[in-house]
Design a protein around this motif. Structure first.
Motif, PDB file in Angstrom:
ATOM      1  N   GLY A   1     -11.168  -8.962  -0.349  1.00 38.03           N
ATOM      2  CA  GLY A   1     -10.335  -7.946   0.302  1.00 38.03           C
ATOM      3  C   GLY A   1      -8.889  -8.166  -0.127  1.00 38.03           C
TER       4      GLY A   1
ATOM      5  N   GLU B   1     -11.724  -6.002  -4.171  1.00 36.11           N
ATOM      6  CA  GLU B   1     -11.196  -4.982  -3.268  1.00 36.11           C
ATOM      7  C   GLU B   1     -11.947  -3.665  -3.487  1.00 36.11           C
ATOM      8  OE1 GLU B   1      -8.690  -4.619  -0.732  1.00 36.11           O
ATOM      9  OE2 GLU B   1      -9.468  -2.578  -0.836  1.00 36.11           O
ATOM     10  N   LYS B   2     -12.255  -3.028  -2.349  1.00 37.33           N
ATOM     11  CA  LYS B   2     -13.057  -1.813  -2.363  1.00 37.33           C
ATOM     12  C   LYS B   2     -12.230  -0.568  -2.707  1.00 37.33           C
ATOM     13  CE  LYS B   2     -15.783   0.215   1.373  1.00 37.33           C
ATOM     14  NZ  LYS B   2     -16.471  -0.130   2.604  1.00 37.33           N
TER      15      LYS B   2
ATOM     16  N   LEU C   1     -10.059   0.901   6.702  1.00 36.02           N
ATOM     17  CA  LEU C   1     -10.194  -0.355   5.939  1.00 36.02           C
ATOM     18  C   LEU C   1      -9.223  -1.424   6.450  1.00 36.02           C
ATOM     19  CD1 LEU C   1     -10.644   0.966   2.262  1.00 36.02           C
ATOM     20  CD2 LEU C   1     -12.381   0.042   3.785  1.00 36.02           C
ATOM     21  N   GLU C   2      -8.481  -1.059   7.515  1.00 38.21           N
ATOM     22  CA  GLU C   2      -7.498  -1.984   8.128  1.00 38.21           C
ATOM     23  C   GLU C   2      -6.551  -2.555   7.068  1.00 38.21           C
ATOM     24  OE1 GLU C   2      -8.871  -4.551  11.276  1.00 38.21           O
ATOM     25  OE2 GLU C   2     -10.717  -3.428  11.439  1.00 38.21           O
ATOM     26  N   GLN C   3      -5.906  -1.629   6.373  1.00 42.94           N
ATOM     27  CA  GLN C   3      -5.022  -2.052   5.282  1.00 42.94           C
ATOM     28  C   GLN C   3      -3.616  -2.355   5.777  1.00 42.94           C
ATOM     29  OE1 GLN C   3      -5.547   1.028   2.305  1.00 42.94           O
ATOM     30  NE2 GLN C   3      -7.127  -0.180   1.306  1.00 42.94           N
ATOM     31  N   TYR C   4      -3.418  -3.579   6.182  1.00 43.63           N
ATOM     32  CA  TYR C   4      -2.069  -4.051   6.476  1.00 43.63           C
ATOM     33  C   TYR C   4      -1.859  -5.328   5.680  1.00 43.63           C
ATOM     34  CZ  TYR C   4      -5.360  -5.689   9.908  1.00 43.63           C
ATOM     35  OH  TYR C   4      -6.510  -6.152  10.482  1.00 43.63           O
ATOM     36  N   LEU C   5      -0.628  -5.501   5.228  1.00 41.98           N
ATOM     37  CA  LEU C   5      -0.309  -6.637   4.361  1.00 41.98           C
ATOM     38  C   LEU C   5      -0.190  -7.926   5.159  1.00 41.98           C
ATOM     39  CD1 LEU C   5       2.704  -5.203   2.342  1.00 41.98           C
ATOM     40  CD2 LEU C   5       0.392  -5.601   1.482  1.00 41.98           C
ATOM     41  N   THR C   6      -0.572  -9.030   4.539  1.00 40.31           N
ATOM     42  CA  THR C   6      -0.206 -10.321   5.126  1.00 40.31           C
ATOM     43  C   THR C   6       1.288 -10.487   4.846  1.00 40.31           C
ATOM     44  OG1 THR C   6      -2.364 -11.198   4.523  1.00 40.31           O
ATOM     45  CG2 THR C   6      -0.686 -12.802   5.151  1.00 40.31           C
TER      46      THR C   6
ATOM     47  N   PHE D   1     -17.422 -10.279   5.219  1.00 48.12           N
ATOM     48  CA  PHE D   1     -16.475 -11.197   4.561  1.00 48.12           C
ATOM     49  C   PHE D   1     -16.868 -12.652   4.829  1.00 48.12           C
ATOM     50  CE2 PHE D   1     -14.098  -7.352   4.356  1.00 48.12           C
ATOM     51  CZ  PHE D   1     -13.163  -7.492   3.347  1.00 48.12           C
TER      52      PHE D   1
ATOM     53  N   TYR E   1       0.848  -1.212   0.000  1.00 52.83           N
ATOM     54  CA  TYR E   1       0.000   0.000   0.000  1.00 52.83           C
ATOM     55  C   TYR E   1       0.875   1.250   0.000  1.00 52.83           C
ATOM     56  CZ  TYR E   1      -3.671  -3.193   1.682  1.00 52.83           C
ATOM     57  OH  TYR E   1      -4.562  -4.222   1.828  1.00 52.83           O
TER      58      TYR E   1
ATOM     59  N   ASN F   1      -7.976 -12.497   4.039  1.00 54.01           N
ATOM     60  CA  ASN F   1      -7.475 -11.944   5.291  1.00 54.01           C
ATOM     61  C   ASN F   1      -8.281 -10.666   5.529  1.00 54.01           C
ATOM     62  OD1 ASN F   1      -6.148 -10.908   7.456  1.00 54.01           O
ATOM     63  ND2 ASN F   1      -4.344 -10.259   6.310  1.00 54.01           N
TER      64      ASN F   1
ATOM     65  N   LEU G   1     -14.738  -3.638  -6.048  1.00 55.97           N
ATOM     66  CA  LEU G   1     -16.089  -3.721  -5.486  1.00 55.97           C
ATOM     67  C   LEU G   1     -16.028  -3.940  -3.984  1.00 55.97           C
ATOM     68  CD1 LEU G   1     -18.186  -6.258  -7.648  1.00 55.97           C
ATOM     69  CD2 LEU G   1     -18.612  -3.826  -7.383  1.00 55.97           C
ATOM     70  N   ASP G   2     -17.087  -3.539  -3.308  1.00 56.34           N
ATOM     71  CA  ASP G   2     -17.268  -3.943  -1.914  1.00 56.34           C
ATOM     72  C   ASP G   2     -17.612  -5.439  -1.943  1.00 56.34           C
ATOM     73  OD1 ASP G   2     -18.762  -4.502   0.617  1.00 56.34           O
ATOM     74  OD2 ASP G   2     -18.390  -2.370   0.921  1.00 56.34           O
ATOM     75  N   VAL G   3     -17.070  -6.203  -1.008  1.00 57.30           N
ATOM     76  CA  VAL G   3     -17.330  -7.657  -1.042  1.00 57.30           C
ATOM     77  C   VAL G   3     -18.831  -7.961  -1.017  1.00 57.30           C
ATOM     78  CG1 VAL G   3     -15.123  -8.351  -0.022  1.00 57.30           C
ATOM     79  CG2 VAL G   3     -17.066  -7.946   1.476  1.00 57.30           C
TER      80      VAL G   3
ATOM     81  N   GLY H   1      -6.584  -6.388  -1.402  1.00 61.93           N
ATOM     82  CA  GLY H   1      -5.529  -5.406  -1.125  1.00 61.93           C
ATOM     83  C   GLY H   1      -4.598  -5.233  -2.306  1.00 61.93           C
TER      84      GLY H   1
HETATM   85  C1  LIG Z   1      -6.090  -6.836   6.175  1.00 65.98           C
HETATM   86  S1  LIG Z   1      -6.133  -6.215   4.531  1.00 65.98           S
HETATM   87  C2  LIG Z   1      -5.581  -7.662   3.646  1.00 65.98           C
HETATM   88  C3  LIG Z   1      -5.087  -7.342   2.266  1.00 65.98           C
HETATM   89  C4  LIG Z   1      -4.569  -8.502   1.444  1.00 65.98           C
HETATM   90  N1  LIG Z   1      -5.577  -9.518   1.242  1.00 65.98           N
HETATM   91  C5  LIG Z   1      -3.358  -9.139   2.073  1.00 65.98           C
HETATM   92  O1  LIG Z   1      -3.521 -10.281   2.520  1.00 65.98           O
HETATM   93  O2  LIG Z   1      -2.295  -8.543   2.130  1.00 65.98           O
HETATM   94  C6  LIG Z   1      -7.892  -6.178   4.214  1.00 65.98           C
HETATM   95  C7  LIG Z   1      -8.296  -5.599   2.847  1.00 65.98           C
HETATM   96  O3  LIG Z   1      -9.721  -5.611   2.735  1.00 65.98           O
HETATM   97  C8  LIG Z   1     -10.157  -4.419   2.103  1.00 65.98           C
HETATM   98  N2  LIG Z   1     -11.551  -4.169   2.508  1.00 65.98           N
HETATM   99  C9  LIG Z   1     -12.003  -3.787   3.735  1.00 65.98           C
HETATM  100  N3  LIG Z   1     -13.349  -3.758   3.731  1.00 65.98           N
HETATM  101  C10 LIG Z   1     -13.754  -4.130   2.484  1.00 65.98           C
HETATM  102  C11 LIG Z   1     -15.018  -4.338   1.870  1.00 65.98           C
HETATM  103  N4  LIG Z   1     -16.158  -4.150   2.544  1.00 65.98           N
HETATM  104  N5  LIG Z   1     -15.060  -4.742   0.576  1.00 65.98           N
HETATM  105  C12 LIG Z   1     -13.906  -4.950  -0.123  1.00 65.98           C
HETATM  106  N6  LIG Z   1     -12.685  -4.785   0.399  1.00 65.98           N
HETATM  107  C13 LIG Z   1     -12.599  -4.395   1.692  1.00 65.98           C
HETATM  108  C14 LIG Z   1      -9.192  -3.362   2.594  1.00 65.98           C
HETATM  109  O4  LIG Z   1      -9.147  -2.236   1.754  1.00 65.98           O
HETATM  110  C15 LIG Z   1      -7.877  -4.152   2.634  1.00 65.98           C
HETATM  111  O5  LIG Z   1      -7.194  -4.015   1.413  1.00 65.98           O
END
Ligand SMILES: C[S@@+](CC[C@H](N)C(=O)[O-])C[C@H]1O[C@@H](n2cnc3c(N)ncnc32)[C@H](O)[C@@H]1O
Length: 218
Positions: free
Chosen positions: A65, A87-88, A33-38, A141, A26, A127, A112-114, A67
């Motif tokens: 999600g 991914e949103k 959106l809790e954007q942290y990488l796995t 999710f 990122y 994740n 898209l939103d999930v 990312g």
């Molecule tokens: C914890 S990160 C994980 C990212 C990636 N999957 C990884 O493993 O590195 C969660 C991801 O979910 C996305 N996200 C959060 N809420 C969402 C939603 N309602 N619809 C789609 N994506 C969403 C965030 O923007 C973020 O990129």
């Protein structure tokens, strides 16, 4: 013989980790959106586990999600036939597509939103947000994943165990694997106080009850 097989798996895991480590992350992560990488090591371990368990070959896999694309890319590298990341955040989608293009992989990243995504698949890997910023952020999710796939691999905070157990039962599914592990979150947001904070998480395999009964009768 067994050692040889084990060493081969270990090597594959390390090679995948190295590839995932090189992906772009990122640029301006969004806290809500809790954007942290796995982390690459954890992603590689999980993906290898799934590969030895259900296997990716010939499967249609959805990463909810997605990312910047890590899990989707790993699934494709391990032989999934079709992979879609949902991914949103449009900025994250852009980076995921850059990562995909650099590796010349065939993966669809949809913005898209999930909640709005409805394609069926063989497997979901995800994740999701842990719900640390807003309680319940992980709910859509879990709900969506089990409505579009019979088998779901997912990561959740260990402290959410009671909620997860109750919710999975309500959705007529079952937890068939739960493994506790540590999730190192690097300093990403200004409210993070440590360079790396290890959060206790559980890696799950959920299976829909209908699927379980069908397998039993086959
Ligand atoms: C914890 S990160 C994980 C990212 C990636 N999957 C990884 O493993 O590195 C969660 C991801 O979910 C996305 N996200 C959060 N809420 C969402 C939603 N309602 N619809 C789609 N994506 C969403 C965030 O923007 C973020 O990129």
């Amino acid at each position: 013989m067994r050692n040889k097989k084990f060493n081969k798996i270990k090597m594959k895991k390390k090679q995948l980790e190295i590839k995932l480590q090189k992906l772009k992350g990122y640029q301006n992560p969004i806290p809500g959106l809790e954007q942290y990488l796995t982390p690459a090591a954890l992603a590689s371990a999980i993906l290898n586990y799934i590969n030895l368990d259900e296997g990716f070959k010939g499967k249609k896999v959805i990463d909810l999600g997605s990312g910047t694309g890590t899990l989707a890319i790993g699934a494709k590298l391990l032989g999934a036939e079709k992979v879609v990341g949902v991914e949103k955040d449009p900025d994250a989608i852009k980076i995921a597509r850059e990562n995909r293009n650099r590796l010349d992989l065939d993966i669809d990243y949809v913005n898209l939103d999930v909640r709005e995504f409805n394609d069926e698949s063989d497997l979901v890997i995800q994740n999701p947000p842990f719900g640390s910023q807003k309680k319940g952020n992980d709910r859509p999710f879990i709900e969506k994943s089990l409505s579009i796939a019979p088998i779901v691999y997912s990561i959740h905070k260990t402290e959410s165990r009671n909620f997860i157990e109750k919710f999975i039962t309500e959705l007529d599914a079952e937890i068939c694997v739960r493994k506790k592990t540590g999730f190192p979150i690097e300093r990403t947001f200004n409210f993070h106080e440590e360079d790396v904070k290890k959060v206790n998480v559980d890696f799950y395999k959920f299976i829909r009850n209908q699927t379980k009964n069908r397998l039993k009768n086959e």
